[in-house]
Design a protein around this motif. Sequence first.
Motif, short mmCIF file in Angstrom:
data_model
loop_
_atom_site.label_atom_id
_atom_site.label_comp_id
_atom_site.label_asym_id
_atom_site.label_seq_id
_atom_site.Cartn_x
_atom_site.Cartn_y
_atom_site.Cartn_z
N THR A 126 -5.01 -2.85 8.61
CA THR A 126 -4.59 -1.40 8.82
C THR A 126 -5.38 -0.87 9.67
O THR A 126 -6.53 -0.88 9.01
CB THR A 126 -3.89 -0.51 7.66
OG1 THR A 126 -5.54 -0.43 6.19
CG2 THR A 126 -3.46 -1.52 6.49
N SER A 128 -7.96 1.91 9.61
CA SER A 128 -8.73 2.59 8.81
C SER A 128 -8.67 4.62 8.73
O SER A 128 -7.90 5.10 9.51
CB SER A 128 -10.25 2.51 9.56
OG SER A 128 -11.16 2.82 8.36
N SER A 129 -9.07 4.60 7.28
CA SER A 129 -9.18 5.81 6.93
C SER A 129 -10.10 6.68 7.37
O SER A 129 -10.02 8.21 7.28
CB SER A 129 -9.02 6.21 5.70
OG SER A 129 -9.27 5.49 5.09
N GLU A 173 -1.12 1.70 -3.12
CA GLU A 173 -2.05 1.03 -2.28
C GLU A 173 -3.37 1.39 -2.81
O GLU A 173 -4.51 1.91 -2.92
CB GLU A 173 -1.82 2.54 -1.29
CG GLU A 173 -2.31 1.60 -0.18
CD GLU A 173 -1.82 2.85 1.00
OE1 GLU A 173 -2.31 3.11 2.37
OE2 GLU A 173 -0.76 3.39 0.50
N SER A 175 -7.36 -0.01 -0.46
CA SER A 175 -8.15 0.28 0.83
C SER A 175 -9.27 -0.38 0.55
O SER A 175 -9.42 -0.35 -0.73
CB SER A 175 -7.99 1.89 0.68
OG SER A 175 -9.60 1.60 1.81
N GLY A 179 -10.70 1.02 4.66
CA GLY A 179 -10.03 1.27 5.05
C GLY A 179 -8.94 0.52 6.46
O GLY A 179 -7.97 0.51 6.54
N ARG A 182 -5.67 -3.14 3.65
CA ARG A 182 -5.07 -2.63 1.94
C ARG A 182 -4.84 -3.39 1.26
O ARG A 182 -3.69 -4.00 2.26
CB ARG A 182 -4.11 -1.29 2.74
CG ARG A 182 -5.08 0.24 2.63
CD ARG A 182 -4.42 1.38 3.71
NE ARG A 182 -5.35 1.83 4.36
CZ ARG A 182 -6.10 3.01 4.26
NH1 ARG A 182 -5.65 2.87 2.41
NH2 ARG A 182 -6.05 4.31 5.04
#
Length: 189
Positions: A126, A128-129, A173, A175, A179, A182
């Motif tokens: 995914t 990244s945060s 969800e 992480s 992130g 996930r």
Amino acid sequence: EARSKLLGMAKGNVLEIGVGTGLNLASYRFGEGGVTSLTLVDISDGMLSQAELRIQKMNIDKSIPIQFVKADATSELVNIFGENKFDSVVDTFSLCVMGNEGAKKCIEEMAGVIKPSGKILLVENTRSSNPLLGSYQDMTASSAANLGGKGCVYNQNVGEMIDKSKGMRLETEESFAAGLFRSFVCTKS
């Protein structure tokens, strides 16, 4: 860790999408309270053959049915298996190779084949945060996918795809690795 934790939740009649060489197989709990039947899907005959070889080397109770099916998970799951068929549907790291549109279609196919009481268990690459990593992913995802990343679009927003899908609801969800990937636990909506 994410893979083992999530696959430990799979139970009953289980469908795995994009089985590849069968890397997930050792993480399933087979038998009572775990996986009681397993259907493995991949678009590649070669990958299904590798998964079958891996299964043959494992000590799995012969009373547990295991089926290998060549299919396109973006369009054929409901047609092949019917609606409300599986207790658990598993996918690890294959949505990214389907591209954004294919991943959205696959999510809807998974929602179609899961029973109303079932769980859809995903571990996916995914975006990244972390803002710096996310920006880097956005700048490099297309090139990486085309130049040796095996087509993997690693900056997908899978959570958003689930939220916008028809028939699937996100329950949890989690992480991992800033992130970059996930895990998602989903149900039929």
